[in-house]
Design a protein around this motif. Structure first.
Motif, PDB file in Angstrom:
ATOM      1  N   MET A   1     -30.398  67.481  40.649  1.00  0.00           N
ATOM      2  CA  MET A   1     -29.727  66.075  41.096  1.00  0.00           C
ATOM      3  C   MET A   1     -28.331  65.914  40.527  1.00  0.00           C
ATOM      4  O   MET A   1     -27.866  66.674  39.804  1.00  0.00           O
ATOM      5  N   THR A   2     -27.874  65.048  41.320  1.00  0.00           N
ATOM      6  CA  THR A   2     -26.362  64.850  41.086  1.00  0.00           C
ATOM      7  C   THR A   2     -26.221  63.759  39.834  1.00  0.00           C
ATOM      8  O   THR A   2     -27.154  62.767  39.746  1.00  0.00           O
TER       9      THR A   2
ATOM     10  N   LEU B   1     -28.735  69.209  36.055  1.00  0.00           N
ATOM     11  CA  LEU B   1     -27.431  68.348  36.350  1.00  0.00           C
ATOM     12  C   LEU B   1     -26.074  68.740  36.435  1.00  0.00           C
ATOM     13  O   LEU B   1     -25.616  68.856  35.466  1.00  0.00           O
ATOM     14  N   PRO B   2     -25.840  69.285  37.752  1.00  0.00           N
ATOM     15  CA  PRO B   2     -24.610  69.979  37.854  1.00  0.00           C
ATOM     16  C   PRO B   2     -23.476  69.022  37.583  1.00  0.00           C
ATOM     17  O   PRO B   2     -23.099  67.896  38.061  1.00  0.00           O
ATOM     18  N   VAL B   3     -22.357  69.766  36.613  1.00  0.00           N
ATOM     19  CA  VAL B   3     -21.345  68.717  36.312  1.00  0.00           C
ATOM     20  C   VAL B   3     -19.905  69.061  37.213  1.00  0.00           C
ATOM     21  O   VAL B   3     -19.251  68.479  37.490  1.00  0.00           O
TER      22      VAL B   3
ATOM     23  N   GLU C   1     -28.274  74.935  27.888  1.00  0.00           N
ATOM     24  CA  GLU C   1     -28.976  76.043  27.813  1.00  0.00           C
ATOM     25  C   GLU C   1     -28.774  77.296  28.590  1.00  0.00           C
ATOM     26  O   GLU C   1     -28.877  78.206  28.612  1.00  0.00           O
ATOM     27  N   ARG C   2     -28.672  76.663  30.034  1.00  0.00           N
ATOM     28  CA  ARG C   2     -28.098  77.430  31.126  1.00  0.00           C
ATOM     29  C   ARG C   2     -27.200  76.906  31.972  1.00  0.00           C
ATOM     30  O   ARG C   2     -27.120  75.676  32.282  1.00  0.00           O
ATOM     31  N   ILE C   3     -26.259  77.609  32.233  1.00  0.00           N
ATOM     32  CA  ILE C   3     -25.186  77.440  33.340  1.00  0.00           C
ATOM     33  C   ILE C   3     -25.104  78.242  34.419  1.00  0.00           C
ATOM     34  O   ILE C   3     -24.901  79.470  34.203  1.00  0.00           O
ATOM     35  N   HIS C   4     -25.223  77.793  35.746  1.00  0.00           N
ATOM     36  CA  HIS C   4     -24.707  78.270  36.803  1.00  0.00           C
ATOM     37  C   HIS C   4     -23.283  78.517  37.113  1.00  0.00           C
ATOM     38  O   HIS C   4     -22.873  77.331  37.598  1.00  0.00           O
TER      39      HIS C   4
END
Length: 397
Positions: A198-199, A225-227, A292-295
């Motif tokens: 989600m944004t 939650l992409p930044v 914890e995880r970053i794409h």
């Protein structure tokens, strides 16, 4: 599309087919090149060819230049797939309101799209050209799909979408994401729900209700939650509708009120306008937030997007920054996972792993690899023996 074509026979070998359909992705340039290569390979079978998905929706001219005889169907026109397959129409790129939620299973996981498209308009995104409008699936259809998955043995239900928090905006916001989660959570059975990406701007509009459903016992304490960048000026160039302080505020409130919450994010490295200072701001955000995880992804220039018309950062610089960001991500994630070593945890076993192992998920959705041939779909207790930056390893007790 397979749900809508459930009365047709599917074969495993293209040579045995009367019709070949490829569902494409176009999110990155290298992905598009792979799609074009595969389309060229499939043409050689001499069968009727249907090119579906985002490449058809965003760049139909590109598809036709590779396979002029192909039929095209866009990702927001899948309701017309029977007409395409039967030859009633040759091209369908846009559709009406989505009405039937697909039935999709991957082992013990039921994948349930709740919305198609998004409410944003990011300058770097070609997907917006393929999925031009937000289309929320009817709640009753989502519930039917969830019941179907549970009847087939699913123990995890993934509620997916480009922006799950935008759900219902096209219905006048009479029903939003938290109500969807709550109604799915109320279904009978022993299962867990994973809420999809989600944004930040849409999450902030429902944050109180979102916190309430994240606390439900059968909802994973997980949020994606992409930044995208740690710099406000780059966010403006991306046309993202929040500041870094606002993002930190959202995450801070979620973490304060949902114990054990796992926050995953996406970051684009090398977007036009990313100065050295802006990149350092992104690294600082990674350190401060301890995701914890970053794409992580290197910015990929996509045709017909606003970002493509901006001055571009040299590939060499983008790759150097990517290497630095990825090393930092590995260090942060490993340090988080190290905290689990030697501890006992409850797992839900959902997937087969590699080389005689199974994968279970903690309550906050961290994967744990367990050696041995164990039954899927059951809850077990495990002790964590080892941590890597990507996952945990343990044994059942």
């Amino acid at each position: 599309m397979k749900t809508l074509l459930k009365d047709r026979e599917f074969v495993n070998d293209p040579k045995d087919a009367d019709l070949i359909m490829i569902n494409t992705c176009a999110v990155r340039l290298e992905t598009e090149e792979r799609m074009k290569k595969r389309i060229s390979e499939l043409r050689k079978y001499g069968k009727k060819l249907v090119v579906a998905g985002c490449l058809s929706g965003a760049e139909p001219g590109t598809v036709m230049s590779v396979a002029p005889e192909a039929s095209l169907i866009g990702p927001q026109a899948i309701e017309k797939v029977r007409d395409i397959v039967d030859g009633n129409i040759k091209t369908a790129l846009n559709g009406e309101r989505a009405s039937i939620t697909p039935h999709m299973m991957e082992g013990k996981i039921g994948i349930i799209p709740i919305a198609d498209g998004c409410a944003g308009n990011c300058n770097f995104c070609i997907t917006k050209l393929a999925r031009r409008k937000l289309r929320s699936y009817p709640l009753r259809s989502i519930i039917e799909s969830a019941k179907f998955a549970l009847s087939k043995g699913a123990v995890e239900l993934e509620l997916t979408g480009q922006d799950t928090a935008a759900y219902g905006l096209d219905y006048g916001a009479s029903i939003r994401l938290p109500e969807v989660v709550r109604q799915v959570a109320d279904l009978e059975g022993d299962f867990m729900i994973r809420i999809g990406m989600m944004t930040p701007e849409q999450a902030s509009s429902i944050i109180d209700e979102l916190i309430d459903v994240l606390k439900l016992k059968n909802v994973y304490k997980f949020i994606h939650l992409p930044v995208q960048s740690g710099d406000d000026e780059v966010l403006k160039l991306m046309n993202r509708k929040y500041t870094i302080d606002q993002y930190k505020g959202i995450v801070g409130e979620l973490r304060a009120k949902v114990p054990f919450l796992n926050v995953t994010t996406d970051i684009i490295v090398g977007h036009p306008g990313e100065t050295e200072e802006a990149f350092e701001n992104t690294l600082s955000l990674m350190k401060d937030m301890r995701f914890e995880r970053i794409h992580l992804a290197i910015y990929s220039m996509r045709s017909n997007t606003r970002s493509a018309s901006m001055p571009q950062i040299p590939d060499k610089v983008k790759k150097q920054r990517m290497n630095m960001a990825y090393k930092l991500y590995e260090d942060i994630s490993l340090s988080i996972h190290k905290e689990y070593e030697g501890k006992l945890t409850s797992l839900l076993l959902t997937e087969n792993g590699r080389q005689g192992s199974v994968i279970g998920r903690t309550v906050n959705y961290i994967p744990v690899v367990v050696r041995g041939d164990h039954e899927l779909g059951v809850r077990v207790s495990a002790k964590i023996d080892e941590a890597s930056f990507f996952d945990l390893k343990g044994h059942l007790i």
